[in-house]
Design an enzyme around this catalytic site. Sequence first.
Site, PDB file in Angstrom:
ATOM      1  N   CYS A  65       0.912  -1.401   0.154  1.00 51.94           N
ATOM      2  CA  CYS A  65       0.128   0.094   0.232  1.00 51.94           C
ATOM      3  C   CYS A  65       0.833   1.411   0.160  1.00 51.94           C
ATOM      4  O   CYS A  65       1.502   1.314   0.489  1.00 51.94           O
ATOM      5  CB  CYS A  65      -0.851  -0.133   1.239  1.00 51.94           C
ATOM      6  N   CYS A 108      -0.675   3.097   3.844  1.00 48.83           N
ATOM      7  CA  CYS A 108       0.478   2.922   5.017  1.00 48.83           C
ATOM      8  C   CYS A 108       2.123   1.513   5.279  1.00 48.83           C
ATOM      9  O   CYS A 108       2.044   1.061   5.945  1.00 48.83           O
ATOM     10  CB  CYS A 108      -0.752   1.383   5.850  1.00 48.83           C
ATOM     11  N   ASP A 143      25.414   9.304  58.152  1.00 45.97           N
ATOM     12  CA  ASP A 143      26.636   8.358  57.257  1.00 45.97           C
ATOM     13  C   ASP A 143      27.552   7.374  57.995  1.00 45.97           C
ATOM     14  O   ASP A 143      26.835   5.844  58.125  1.00 45.97           O
ATOM     15  CB  ASP A 143      28.031   9.844  58.389  1.00 45.97           C
TER      16      ASP A 143
HETATM   17 ZN    ZN Z   1      -2.872   0.700   3.398  1.00 45.76          ZN
END
Ligand code: ZN
Length: 538
Positions: A117, A120, A353
């Site tokens: 894609c 994405c 201490d």
């Molecule tokens: Zn996509």
Amino acid sequence: MLPLKEKDKPIVQKLLSAGCCARCVLRFCCVSVQAAYRKPAQDTLKELKAFISNTENPKTQDSASAESTDENNKSHDAAVSEPPEDPPSKRAKLEPGPSEEDAAAAVKLKDEESRVCVVCLGILQELCGPAQAAKIAETVKAEKYEFDTLVLSVSLPAQLCVREHSCWLHVKKELREKSIAVDRDDLIQVKEAFKWIMQGLVAKELGGVAVVTRSLFEVSVEFTHPESDADCHFLATTCSDCFKPTKNKQSVFTRMAVVKALEKIADAKFLKHYPSPPAQPTSSCIPQDVQCLHMSVFVAGRYNKFCRSLPQTPWVIDGERRMESSVEELIAAPILSSFRSDGFNFSSSGREDVDVRTLGNGRPFAMELLNPHRSRLSRAEMKQLQETINKSSEKIRVRDLQIVTREAMSRMKEGEEEKTKSYTALIWTLKPIQREDITFIDDIKDLTLDQKTPLRVLHRRALAVRQRVIHSMNTRFLDSHHFYLGLKTQAGTYIKEFVHGDFGRTKPNLCELLRTDTDILELDVESVDVDWPPSIPE
Ligand code: ZN
């Protein structure tokens, strides 16, 4: 059926031809029905195809072509600032002639399914499904965390925003031409869609644990996409003040900076530097190692220190360790292993201490346990843990051990200056003394001291004169050169300096009061009067 409307058709068509995956098409159509994203992507793609092919009957095509002439004119006007239209080959592919048969369509569909894609970069494709959920669950199980709920967080490459913006501009043009109003905020984020798909799958793999939006336990998945890392770079020239180098970040192109730059950049300027729709990538994102992190757990209690050669914290000078152990290490070791924690931060109400003992009810302390794999211990288990600590060393002892909240921890530091502390000091005098020579000290009340920062702490504390109050004192005669001095003082009083005078830096001091040189041979803290943490009956 996909929850799409007639008006979505041209957008669906445009996105598919631009190389968007089926789920990104749903996102850009503002589909907020989560179930639509959980369906197998290839089924969604088929449905989308069927959906747009409906318009392609002769009647609507006529009106579409009329519109498209109109559209061509418009885009011609806009061509100065906008990128060229889709190449004819792509267009032809999307709008098949009636002569093309089903077989060809099937091959094409197969081809489209395997394409990465353009928006994405594979996140909502192959990187989102049962196989990935199983991988995430496997990591969580291997680390043996104890948890009831978890939150899934996703980190995506910053250039995804650039691609999203490019695709949005691509769609926006279509929307404007069709006079369809869409608010960009209604678009579904990649992250959101990813979680909708993955949360349920991860939950199932982990045997039904709730995957929620807020939890103490976070499982992070991160994706990178080196191939398109340079996608963001043009933004640095268009919006240089968005990309300032920061100390901790490897790259200036953080997601935040990229989002800010994209908000500022004008559409025309963006389109001059970046193609719309985005170019076809050859590879998907690369998933990084799954990271698990449990929020800190806080443990508090009181400790005694019975040893005059034990520092509170590891004592390292010039990279070399001076004492073999420390109070915090002796306490922390069993706690870390019980909570299976990666590390800790130790704090206490003041500190003594190395040569000072802390007796009585002890000194309040609190520990932040970092990334604990176990976060809950019962009261009985905490008691058991306390016993384990106490058996592990003769030098320290712990009481009132309990789990507390982060907020409760601040109670320990609150009003620390106003609290009182009680001490016993073994005093040596140069001049021989008799029992009655020291009794006058018992009558001194609320003696105010001016204490210049002691020489021995000057390397770590600013030079200042601090006023401290000795509320009361009492004496116990030992022999002609020794007596015990009990003191009840305001927290922060330097006892050693009060006794020997610190070359006149503490005034008045015990030397002045007794008219002889005095020194402190031993010091014990008898009580630290802080009413936190609550005491636990033995
Ligand atoms: Zn996509």
